[in-house]
Design a protein around this motif. Structure first.
Motif, PDB file in Angstrom:
ATOM      1  N   GLN A 160     -48.389  17.047  49.697  1.00  0.00           N
ATOM      2  CA  GLN A 160     -47.676  18.060  48.736  1.00  0.00           C
ATOM      3  C   GLN A 160     -48.408  17.635  47.414  1.00  0.00           C
ATOM      4  O   GLN A 160     -49.322  16.568  47.191  1.00  0.00           O
ATOM      5  CB  GLN A 160     -46.519  17.594  48.808  1.00  0.00           C
ATOM      6  CG  GLN A 160     -45.509  18.026  49.898  1.00  0.00           C
ATOM      7  CD  GLN A 160     -43.993  17.885  49.795  1.00  0.00           C
ATOM      8  OE1 GLN A 160     -43.453  17.411  48.762  1.00  0.00           O
ATOM      9  NE2 GLN A 160     -43.364  18.237  50.688  1.00  0.00           N
ATOM     10  N   PHE A 161     -48.489  18.570  46.511  1.00  0.00           N
ATOM     11  CA  PHE A 161     -48.754  18.337  45.191  1.00  0.00           C
ATOM     12  C   PHE A 161     -47.853  18.647  44.395  1.00  0.00           C
ATOM     13  O   PHE A 161     -46.991  19.879  44.350  1.00  0.00           O
ATOM     14  CB  PHE A 161     -50.036  19.291  44.832  1.00  0.00           C
ATOM     15  CG  PHE A 161     -50.400  19.450  43.550  1.00  0.00           C
ATOM     16  CD1 PHE A 161     -51.307  18.379  43.121  1.00  0.00           C
ATOM     17  CD2 PHE A 161     -50.382  20.261  42.580  1.00  0.00           C
ATOM     18  CE1 PHE A 161     -51.489  18.244  41.710  1.00  0.00           C
ATOM     19  CE2 PHE A 161     -50.414  20.379  41.441  1.00  0.00           C
ATOM     20  CZ  PHE A 161     -51.236  19.410  40.750  1.00  0.00           C
ATOM     21  N   TRP A 162     -47.286  17.662  43.379  1.00  0.00           N
ATOM     22  CA  TRP A 162     -46.205  17.812  42.586  1.00  0.00           C
ATOM     23  C   TRP A 162     -46.902  17.885  40.964  1.00  0.00           C
ATOM     24  O   TRP A 162     -47.669  17.135  40.736  1.00  0.00           O
ATOM     25  CB  TRP A 162     -45.446  16.667  42.393  1.00  0.00           C
ATOM     26  CG  TRP A 162     -44.699  16.367  43.863  1.00  0.00           C
ATOM     27  CD1 TRP A 162     -44.660  17.335  44.874  1.00  0.00           C
ATOM     28  CD2 TRP A 162     -44.181  15.351  44.171  1.00  0.00           C
ATOM     29  NE1 TRP A 162     -44.007  16.778  45.904  1.00  0.00           N
ATOM     30  CE2 TRP A 162     -44.052  15.420  45.768  1.00  0.00           C
ATOM     31  CE3 TRP A 162     -44.174  13.877  43.848  1.00  0.00           C
ATOM     32  CZ2 TRP A 162     -43.263  14.391  46.460  1.00  0.00           C
ATOM     33  CZ3 TRP A 162     -43.276  13.056  44.529  1.00  0.00           C
ATOM     34  CH2 TRP A 162     -43.273  13.290  45.834  1.00  0.00           C
ATOM     35  N   ASN A 163     -46.458  19.001  40.344  1.00  0.00           N
ATOM     36  CA  ASN A 163     -46.941  18.863  38.879  1.00  0.00           C
ATOM     37  C   ASN A 163     -45.806  19.143  37.681  1.00  0.00           C
ATOM     38  O   ASN A 163     -44.823  20.017  38.346  1.00  0.00           O
ATOM     39  CB  ASN A 163     -48.058  19.806  38.655  1.00  0.00           C
ATOM     40  CG  ASN A 163     -47.928  21.474  38.739  1.00  0.00           C
ATOM     41  OD1 ASN A 163     -47.304  22.032  37.775  1.00  0.00           O
ATOM     42  ND2 ASN A 163     -47.661  21.839  40.147  1.00  0.00           N
ATOM     43  N   GLU A 164     -45.906  18.632  36.709  1.00  0.00           N
ATOM     44  CA  GLU A 164     -44.898  18.846  35.728  1.00  0.00           C
ATOM     45  C   GLU A 164     -45.442  18.857  34.443  1.00  0.00           C
ATOM     46  O   GLU A 164     -46.373  17.837  34.061  1.00  0.00           O
ATOM     47  CB  GLU A 164     -44.033  17.688  35.947  1.00  0.00           C
ATOM     48  CG  GLU A 164     -42.763  17.732  34.975  1.00  0.00           C
ATOM     49  CD  GLU A 164     -41.558  16.764  35.188  1.00  0.00           C
ATOM     50  OE1 GLU A 164     -40.593  17.099  35.880  1.00  0.00           O
ATOM     51  OE2 GLU A 164     -41.620  15.787  34.918  1.00  0.00           O
ATOM     52  N   VAL A 165     -45.070  19.747  33.407  1.00  0.00           N
ATOM     53  CA  VAL A 165     -45.306  19.560  31.977  1.00  0.00           C
ATOM     54  C   VAL A 165     -43.930  19.040  31.260  1.00  0.00           C
ATOM     55  O   VAL A 165     -43.084  19.669  31.291  1.00  0.00           O
ATOM     56  CB  VAL A 165     -45.943  21.115  31.614  1.00  0.00           C
ATOM     57  CG1 VAL A 165     -46.360  20.858  30.027  1.00  0.00           C
ATOM     58  CG2 VAL A 165     -47.068  21.255  32.270  1.00  0.00           C
ATOM     59  N   GLN A 166     -44.105  18.327  30.139  1.00  0.00           N
ATOM     60  CA  GLN A 166     -43.075  17.776  29.611  1.00  0.00           C
ATOM     61  C   GLN A 166     -43.235  17.900  28.116  1.00  0.00           C
ATOM     62  O   GLN A 166     -44.501  17.630  27.495  1.00  0.00           O
ATOM     63  CB  GLN A 166     -42.969  16.157  29.832  1.00  0.00           C
ATOM     64  CG  GLN A 166     -42.823  15.928  31.204  1.00  0.00           C
ATOM     65  CD  GLN A 166     -42.670  14.481  31.734  1.00  0.00           C
ATOM     66  OE1 GLN A 166     -43.117  13.582  30.521  1.00  0.00           O
ATOM     67  NE2 GLN A 166     -42.028  13.985  32.668  1.00  0.00           N
TER      68      GLN A 166
END
Length: 267
Positions: free
Chosen positions: A36-42
């Motif tokens: 899987q690939f998880w990405n997040e912008v905070q």
């Protein structure tokens, strides 16, 4: 001589902590494996010396049983709003409300499962010279739809230990590379949508980050999740990317005001 001895002792201590976290993250007996690939912008905003807010945008992709392409399916999108309170130099208390658009998530099932999530969290920091060790406690209430189109409440407790060490400095600031490692265990109530097992999963995470400026940083890590399930255990190997902006809009406003003031002075 004493300085060299202290450095060796600090290195051995750091190595021991990393080895301990890594050992806790080793998993066995997998039945199904997903990439899987998880990405997040905070987006973090400081209100005062005690309070801050945070807004996160996330998205996850996954392979399937028939293909190893980690971008095969977009399985989840999320929106999350935080409130943080800094009780002391060692304690940080937080709460969040989030919406998760679950779609084709392997652990839940191949159906849409919209979810509202509320959480209370506490982080305790062990500040050390050259590195930081912290432990995080989180209680979550997940209100999510099952395969019968009924909403269920899932209670979950998460406990994490995390190690962070700057590589080319003793403090985090612009231009610094740092390494991170963590391990987290999850326990939950039994429901139809997430299964009846009390132990939800173990997640081991290792990687690093870089501070482009004091307010912009990027983290790239590898995550390994072990999920025991009645219908067969699951292993997830994920690449994770997190981009963080601190006081983004405040800094933009300051630059615009400074530019306008400079223009006005020139006139």
């Amino acid at each position: 001589m004493s300085s060299k001895f202290a450095q060796n002792r600090s290195f051995k201590k750091s190595f021991f902590i990393l080895a301990l976290i890594f050992t806790a993250g080793v998993n066995y007996g997998q039945t199904k494996t997903y990439g899987q690939f998880w990405n997040e912008v905070q987006f973090n905003t400081t209100i005062n010396n005690k309070w801050s807010t945070e807004f996160d945008l996330g998205s996850s992709y996954s392979s399937t049983e028939s293909t190893s392409n980690i971008f095969q399916n977009n399985i989840q999108r999320s929106l999350r709003g935080w409130g943080h309170y800094y009780l002391s130099l060692r304690w940080k208390l937080s709460t969040f409300l989030a919406y998760y658009g679950n779609k084709d998530v392997p652990e839940i099932g191949q159906f849409k499962s919209p979810e509202w999530r509320f959480a209370l969290q506490g982080i305790y920091y062990f500040h050390k010279t050259g590195y930081t060790l912290s432990t995080r406690m989180r209680i979550e209430l997940r209100h999510m739809k099952n395969g019968d189109d009924d909403f269920e409440n899932v209670f979950r407790y998460r406990q994490q230990i995390k190690y962070l060490q700057p590589i080319n400095s003793k403090v985090l600031r612009k231009g610094i590379i740092y390494g991170i490692a963590s391990d987290e265990v999850y326990f939950k109530s039994g429901t139809k949508v997430t299964g009846q097992s009390f132990f939800d999963r173990n997640k081991f995470n290792i990687g690093g980050g870089y501070l482009f400026t004091d307010n912009i940083q990027l983290e790239l890590t590898y995550a390994n999740e072990y999920l025991p399930r009645n219908g067969g255990n699951q292993i997830t190997n994920a690449a994770t990317l997190t981009l963080t902006f601190n006081n983004l809009f405040k800094n933009i406003n300051k630059k615009l005001l400074h530019k306008n003031d400079s223009t006005a002075n020139e006139d």
